[in-house]
Motif scaffolding. Structure first.
Motif, PDB file in Angstrom:
ATOM      1  N   ARG A  56      -7.875  -2.080 -22.390  1.00  0.00           N
ATOM      2  CA  ARG A  56      -7.297  -2.925 -23.446  1.00  0.00           C
ATOM      3  C   ARG A  56      -6.338  -2.475 -24.501  1.00  0.00           C
ATOM      4  N   PHE A  57      -6.819  -1.171 -25.104  1.00  0.00           N
ATOM      5  CA  PHE A  57      -5.973  -0.425 -26.157  1.00  0.00           C
ATOM      6  C   PHE A  57      -4.927   0.327 -25.606  1.00  0.00           C
ATOM      7  N   GLY A  58      -4.691   0.684 -24.446  1.00  0.00           N
ATOM      8  CA  GLY A  58      -3.746   1.262 -23.805  1.00  0.00           C
ATOM      9  C   GLY A  58      -3.315   0.727 -22.493  1.00  0.00           C
ATOM     10  N   PRO A  59      -3.077  -0.500 -22.339  1.00  0.00           N
ATOM     11  CA  PRO A  59      -3.355  -1.261 -20.901  1.00  0.00           C
ATOM     12  C   PRO A  59      -2.543  -0.930 -19.960  1.00  0.00           C
ATOM     13  N   TYR A  60      -2.808  -1.252 -18.709  1.00  0.00           N
ATOM     14  CA  TYR A  60      -1.918  -1.106 -17.619  1.00  0.00           C
ATOM     15  C   TYR A  60      -0.935  -2.182 -17.841  1.00  0.00           C
ATOM     16  N   PHE A  61       0.366  -2.047 -17.639  1.00  0.00           N
ATOM     17  CA  PHE A  61       1.516  -2.933 -17.710  1.00  0.00           C
ATOM     18  C   PHE A  61       1.525  -3.573 -16.704  1.00  0.00           C
ATOM     19  N   CYS A  62       0.593  -4.428 -15.983  1.00  0.00           N
ATOM     20  CA  CYS A  62       0.644  -5.191 -14.881  1.00  0.00           C
ATOM     21  C   CYS A  62       0.087  -6.534 -15.096  1.00  0.00           C
ATOM     22  N   GLN A  63       0.741  -7.699 -14.288  1.00  0.00           N
ATOM     23  CA  GLN A  63       0.286  -8.811 -14.161  1.00  0.00           C
ATOM     24  C   GLN A  63      -0.110  -9.144 -12.554  1.00  0.00           C
ATOM     25  N   PRO A  64      -1.552  -9.024 -12.390  1.00  0.00           N
ATOM     26  CA  PRO A  64      -1.919  -9.253 -11.036  1.00  0.00           C
ATOM     27  C   PRO A  64      -1.909 -10.599 -10.498  1.00  0.00           C
TER      28      PRO A  64
ATOM     29  N   ASP B 233      -9.162  -8.245   5.208  1.00  0.00           N
ATOM     30  CA  ASP B 233      -8.154  -9.081   5.992  1.00  0.00           C
ATOM     31  C   ASP B 233      -8.099 -10.390   5.378  1.00  0.00           C
ATOM     32  N   LYS B 234      -8.974 -10.811   4.330  1.00  0.00           N
ATOM     33  CA  LYS B 234      -8.758 -12.284   3.759  1.00  0.00           C
ATOM     34  C   LYS B 234      -8.800 -12.033   2.534  1.00  0.00           C
ATOM     35  N   LEU B 235      -8.134 -10.930   2.010  1.00  0.00           N
ATOM     36  CA  LEU B 235      -8.032 -10.412   0.281  1.00  0.00           C
ATOM     37  C   LEU B 235      -6.796  -9.770   0.067  1.00  0.00           C
ATOM     38  N   PHE B 236      -5.901 -10.308  -0.793  1.00  0.00           N
ATOM     39  CA  PHE B 236      -4.611  -9.534  -1.042  1.00  0.00           C
ATOM     40  C   PHE B 236      -4.297  -9.698  -2.666  1.00  0.00           C
ATOM     41  N   ILE B 237      -3.759  -8.754  -3.008  1.00  0.00           N
ATOM     42  CA  ILE B 237      -3.561  -8.657  -4.402  1.00  0.00           C
ATOM     43  C   ILE B 237      -1.814  -8.113  -4.633  1.00  0.00           C
TER      44      ILE B 237
ATOM     45  N   LEU C 299      -2.929   1.359 -10.606  1.00  0.00           N
ATOM     46  CA  LEU C 299      -4.229   0.427 -10.603  1.00  0.00           C
ATOM     47  C   LEU C 299      -4.470  -0.081  -9.139  1.00  0.00           C
ATOM     48  N   TYR C 300      -3.592  -0.152  -8.150  1.00  0.00           N
ATOM     49  CA  TYR C 300      -4.077  -0.363  -6.875  1.00  0.00           C
ATOM     50  C   TYR C 300      -4.881   0.596  -6.224  1.00  0.00           C
ATOM     51  N   GLN C 301      -4.678   2.027  -6.379  1.00  0.00           N
ATOM     52  CA  GLN C 301      -5.277   3.107  -6.177  1.00  0.00           C
ATOM     53  C   GLN C 301      -6.744   2.886  -6.580  1.00  0.00           C
ATOM     54  N   ARG C 302      -6.683   2.652  -7.929  1.00  0.00           N
ATOM     55  CA  ARG C 302      -8.316   2.573  -8.696  1.00  0.00           C
ATOM     56  C   ARG C 302      -8.831   1.297  -7.802  1.00  0.00           C
ATOM     57  N   LEU C 303      -8.253   0.254  -7.650  1.00  0.00           N
ATOM     58  CA  LEU C 303      -9.015  -0.897  -7.177  1.00  0.00           C
ATOM     59  C   LEU C 303      -9.650  -0.587  -5.665  1.00  0.00           C
ATOM     60  N   VAL C 304      -8.504   0.215  -4.804  1.00  0.00           N
ATOM     61  CA  VAL C 304      -8.999   0.389  -3.369  1.00  0.00           C
ATOM     62  C   VAL C 304     -10.524   1.171  -3.536  1.00  0.00           C
ATOM     63  N   PHE C 305     -10.227   2.218  -4.327  1.00  0.00           N
ATOM     64  CA  PHE C 305     -11.458   3.210  -4.754  1.00  0.00           C
ATOM     65  C   PHE C 305     -12.646   2.263  -4.927  1.00  0.00           C
ATOM     66  N   ARG C 306     -12.474   1.401  -5.736  1.00  0.00           N
ATOM     67  CA  ARG C 306     -13.734   0.537  -6.241  1.00  0.00           C
ATOM     68  C   ARG C 306     -14.340  -0.517  -5.209  1.00  0.00           C
ATOM     69  N   HIS C 307     -13.375  -0.918  -4.325  1.00  0.00           N
ATOM     70  CA  HIS C 307     -13.614  -1.846  -3.173  1.00  0.00           C
ATOM     71  C   HIS C 307     -14.353  -1.016  -2.139  1.00  0.00           C
ATOM     72  N   LYS C 308     -13.932   0.157  -1.897  1.00  0.00           N
ATOM     73  CA  LYS C 308     -14.296   1.105  -0.832  1.00  0.00           C
ATOM     74  C   LYS C 308     -16.090   1.424  -1.373  1.00  0.00           C
TER      75      LYS C 308
ATOM     76  N   LEU D  51       5.003  -3.133 -14.473  1.00  0.00           N
ATOM     77  CA  LEU D  51       5.782  -1.565 -14.438  1.00  0.00           C
ATOM     78  C   LEU D  51       5.122  -1.312 -13.135  1.00  0.00           C
ATOM     79  N   ALA D  52       6.116  -0.609 -12.249  1.00  0.00           N
ATOM     80  CA  ALA D  52       5.735  -0.203 -10.817  1.00  0.00           C
ATOM     81  C   ALA D  52       4.761   0.942 -10.832  1.00  0.00           C
ATOM     82  N   THR D  53       4.794   1.881 -11.750  1.00  0.00           N
ATOM     83  CA  THR D  53       4.030   2.967 -11.794  1.00  0.00           C
ATOM     84  C   THR D  53       2.683   2.647 -11.975  1.00  0.00           C
ATOM     85  N   ASP D  54       2.432   1.671 -13.107  1.00  0.00           N
ATOM     86  CA  ASP D  54       1.049   1.286 -13.486  1.00  0.00           C
ATOM     87  C   ASP D  54       0.604   0.585 -12.353  1.00  0.00           C
ATOM     88  N   ALA D  55       1.472  -0.275 -11.520  1.00  0.00           N
ATOM     89  CA  ALA D  55       0.744  -0.997 -10.650  1.00  0.00           C
ATOM     90  C   ALA D  55       0.238  -0.150  -9.371  1.00  0.00           C
ATOM     91  N   GLN D  56       0.914   1.144  -9.015  1.00  0.00           N
ATOM     92  CA  GLN D  56       0.465   1.737  -8.092  1.00  0.00           C
ATOM     93  C   GLN D  56      -0.848   2.576  -8.307  1.00  0.00           C
TER      94      GLN D  56
END
Length: 204
Positions: A99-107, A47-51, A63-72, A56-61
């Motif tokens: 870092r050697f094959g990065p997610y092409f995202c800027q969060p 509720d108090k945290l947004f990203i 990465l988001y799934q990985r972040l939700v998993f880690r937060h849960k 690149l949209a595919t990498d963004a999706q």
């Protein structure tokens, strides 16, 4: 064209008085061809945290799934929500790990921390954090967003004024960038509520 510009994006987060706003455009493109005009770049962690994830949209999706998993996992282990500062460090670590094959995202991360103090930060594709007290920007429209935010931002804005300011900054900036636009998506978060609004913009 850089891989970060392939889908086009505009993201901005701004701090107010015990509140924050985070906004993005709604265009998903493949270079100059528009694919969708209702694409979501901003996601809720709690509720108090947004990203917001630009790049690149595919990498963004992914990465988001990985972040939700880690937060849960964190919620199950600690029995509490993650603080924004902790979450920013988690995102940074996940990006740096690849870092050697990065997610092409800027969060862009925005949240309310202890005593409802707003926290915003952005980082590059390998997790180098950039903290700010006023606003952060990312995406293909970032240069024009810097200019608009620099001239419109005032410290300690109330939620309604903050919404107006971030919306005007976003709309005027995407008009100067042909890879982002098609309206906007704005969240204004206060200690008691989250307001989500859709902006209508130029459809060209």
């Amino acid at each position: 064209m850089s891989i970060f510009e392939y889908n086009g994006s505009a993201l901005v987060a701004m701090v107010g008085k015990n509140c924050f706003a985070i906004a993005s455009d709604r265009r998903l493109g493949v270079q100059l061809q528009t694919i969708a005009t209702d694409f979501r770049r901003i996601s809720k962690i709690h509720d108090k945290l947004f990203i917001g994830l630009s790049g690149l949209a595919t990498d963004a999706q992914t990465l988001y799934q990985r972040l939700v998993f880690r937060h849960k996992l964190y919620q199950l282990r600690e029995e509490r929500d993650m603080k924004p500062e902790t979450f920013a460090s988690l995102v940074s670590a996940i990006l740096y790990e690849k870092r050697f094959g990065p997610y092409f995202c800027q969060p862009v991360i925005a949240g309310l921390g202890d005593e409802d103090k707003p926290f915003i930060c952005t980082m590059d594709a390998i997790g180098a954090k950039e903290l700010a007290k006023d606003f952060v920007v990312a995406g293909t429209a970032s240069e024009s967003l810097y200019g608009a935010c620099e001239s419109m931002f005032k410290p300690d804005m109330e939620p309604e004024e903050l919404f107006e300011t971030i919306s005007q900054a976003l709309q005027s900036s995407v008009d100067r960038d042909c890879l982002s636009g098609w309206g906007g998506h704005v969240y204004v978060v206060t200690p008691t509520e989250v307001k989500e609004r859709i902006l209508k913009g130029r459809m060209d």
